[in-house]
Design a protein around this motif. Sequence first.
Motif, PDB file in Angstrom:
ATOM      1  N   THR A 175       0.804  -1.233   0.000  1.00  0.00           N
ATOM      2  CA  THR A 175       0.000   0.000   0.000  1.00  0.00           C
ATOM      3  C   THR A 175       0.829   1.272   0.000  1.00  0.00           C
ATOM      4  O   THR A 175       0.285   2.349  -0.243  1.00  0.00           O
ATOM      5  CB  THR A 175      -0.928   0.023   1.223  1.00  0.00           C
ATOM      6  N   GLY A 177       1.977   2.456   2.709  1.00  0.00           N
ATOM      7  CA  GLY A 177       1.849   2.993   4.053  1.00  0.00           C
ATOM      8  C   GLY A 177       3.021   2.616   4.926  1.00  0.00           C
ATOM      9  O   GLY A 177       3.746   1.646   4.667  1.00  0.00           O
ATOM     10  N   ASN A 214      -0.850   7.854   4.161  1.00  0.00           N
ATOM     11  CA  ASN A 214      -1.346   6.690   4.891  1.00  0.00           C
ATOM     12  C   ASN A 214      -0.352   6.177   5.925  1.00  0.00           C
ATOM     13  O   ASN A 214      -0.145   4.973   6.072  1.00  0.00           O
ATOM     14  CB  ASN A 214      -1.683   5.562   3.914  1.00  0.00           C
ATOM     15  N   VAL A 216       1.053   5.566   9.896  1.00  0.00           N
ATOM     16  CA  VAL A 216       0.487   5.268  11.214  1.00  0.00           C
ATOM     17  C   VAL A 216       1.626   5.224  12.218  1.00  0.00           C
ATOM     18  O   VAL A 216       2.668   4.599  11.968  1.00  0.00           O
ATOM     19  CB  VAL A 216      -0.278   3.927  11.218  1.00  0.00           C
ATOM     20  N   VAL A 231      -2.513   8.948  13.031  1.00  0.00           N
ATOM     21  CA  VAL A 231      -2.692   8.516  11.642  1.00  0.00           C
ATOM     22  C   VAL A 231      -2.578   9.734  10.728  1.00  0.00           C
ATOM     23  O   VAL A 231      -2.765  10.882  11.152  1.00  0.00           O
ATOM     24  CB  VAL A 231      -4.055   7.810  11.441  1.00  0.00           C
ATOM     25  N   LEU A 235      -5.981   8.811   6.259  1.00  0.00           N
ATOM     26  CA  LEU A 235      -6.629   7.744   7.028  1.00  0.00           C
ATOM     27  C   LEU A 235      -7.518   8.258   8.139  1.00  0.00           C
ATOM     28  O   LEU A 235      -8.216   7.462   8.775  1.00  0.00           O
ATOM     29  CB  LEU A 235      -5.559   6.828   7.643  1.00  0.00           C
ATOM     30  N   LEU A 239     -10.463   5.649   9.341  1.00  0.00           N
ATOM     31  CA  LEU A 239     -10.319   4.873  10.570  1.00  0.00           C
ATOM     32  C   LEU A 239     -11.233   5.364  11.684  1.00  0.00           C
ATOM     33  O   LEU A 239     -11.563   4.594  12.605  1.00  0.00           O
ATOM     34  CB  LEU A 239      -8.863   4.923  11.042  1.00  0.00           C
ATOM     35  N   LEU A 277      -5.677  -1.346   7.231  1.00  0.00           N
ATOM     36  CA  LEU A 277      -5.060  -0.561   6.162  1.00  0.00           C
ATOM     37  C   LEU A 277      -5.090  -1.300   4.834  1.00  0.00           C
ATOM     38  O   LEU A 277      -5.258  -0.677   3.774  1.00  0.00           O
ATOM     39  CB  LEU A 277      -3.620  -0.208   6.544  1.00  0.00           C
ATOM     40  N   ASN A 281      -7.267   0.327   1.580  1.00  0.00           N
ATOM     41  CA  ASN A 281      -6.290   0.886   0.647  1.00  0.00           C
ATOM     42  C   ASN A 281      -6.931   1.314  -0.663  1.00  0.00           C
ATOM     43  O   ASN A 281      -6.589   2.350  -1.230  1.00  0.00           O
ATOM     44  CB  ASN A 281      -5.187  -0.136   0.385  1.00  0.00           C
TER      45      ASN A 281
END
Length: 512
Positions: A175, A177, A214, A216, A231, A235, A239, A277, A281
């Motif tokens: 992704t 992320g 994205n 975290v 985040v 996101l 989330l 995630l 995505n």
Amino acid sequence: LSAAGASLGAAGSLIFAPALRLCRGGRWPGGARRRAVGGGSVSGGPQPKVKHSKNFDWKGQKIRERWRKRAMAVVLSVLLLVSASSGGAAFRRAGVLQGRLGSTEQIEFVYTQNSPFRRLPSGFPEGPLLDIVSEPSLILSPRVGEGWVTDMAVILNVKTTQHINALAEELRARTGGELVVVTVPAVQGGKANVKPFATRLFNQWRLGDRYTNNGVLILVSVGDRRIEVEVGRGLSSVLQRGGWLRAAIDASMLPSLRSDCWDDGVIAGANALFAKLIEVNAEISSPGQHRQTALFFGVAAAGFAAALAVVSFGLPWRTPQCWQCGRRTVRLRDAEASELGAGEQMEVSVGSVHHVLCGCRSPSCQKLWAKVEDSGASRMEQEGPSAEAPGGRRLGGATAKYSREPALGPERIATMAERREGLAFSRERRFGTPYQSCRACGFVTALSVATLEAPTKQSGGWRVTVMSCVYCGENAVRRQYLPRTAGASAGASGKAGFGGGSSDGGGAGGDF
């Protein structure tokens, strides 16, 4: 019933007519003259008085109007630049995400290469440093050892670190992320400062892909007994939808952390975030929302540009305001050269401004400049107000009809137009004219010529702009220094220094 209806109609006209008149920019009609239907008698009070005195500051009024327009132009320019830049960024982001959707190869995600998260300052010691952390810059980046965990509190074992590193590598490959875990002994300021500290650390490290945002960050403050999950902007809404992040922290992480089972709590939270995630995505990588954002900012930029053009050039159909009665004037005819000053005549000769003579159609103002169309007007002037027109009707100011043709000489027209006493000149700047406003005389009679000395890698350059006014002869020279050109910066993907992920404070946390 008819009498009651007439009474209600009269009461409504007395209540709503003045308010409607004021909303339209007119005067309060209490002192205005009313024409009689039959005998020509006048009622309704005395004649309306002029709002200004003989010592009215005409020059100050013009200066205030000029600066008011400049302030509005500056505000609209700033809004236009912000809207255009935001819309352009959203449009480029949508294009990149659309290209990723059609790609069959491994996607090359974009990160901030010069972030402290991806480089280690020289002489930075390893291992636990402090009992209380005051600044995000004191936290060692996990990317120094090609990992994703910084355990400053020394509460995680090797297997937990390896598991989180494997999850983070897979998440980044699929992704783009970035999932990072940081543990600290305590944060300066206590439990209330853990959340702001996590936001500052996230934004300093710039976690996540540039286009999807994205990243975290899981921050565990052992001494404060507090955990925060920070985040990225991409996101935050996903989330937080339905309170998922709060529920995941309460169900997966807090029970183990309250029992000081640090490894179980961190692994459970990392697994839940990894699965979520991967699930969302496709939603955060869709270019549709960015296209809508680009469209919104594009429409806003177009509106601000139109407003800026109106403030700078004025509406073609919007005429000046009469300073005697407060009403808008109407167009009469093109201004003659004998009615204009020397500066305005120069503007006409170079074709930069179109001047239109406008007049106020209010009866109290129109009688000051307009010709009388009534056939008995000349006899009324000779015999006085008691003169009667054929048919026995008295000729007074209330019954005389005025034309749209001024009855004054050029000098008198110029004086009244300058003071806006019933007459005014509408200055309509022609679009596409190369002439600009001169800073010395204020007329649109200045031409600018720019010469450029291009900068190089060894020395800077100069942009010299000379503005010469054909009316007053003023020559203004402006020199702007251009810095030296820098070489291409070396980066892993050629995009060093460009934006990465950022957080607006979204996320959740809990006490354990």
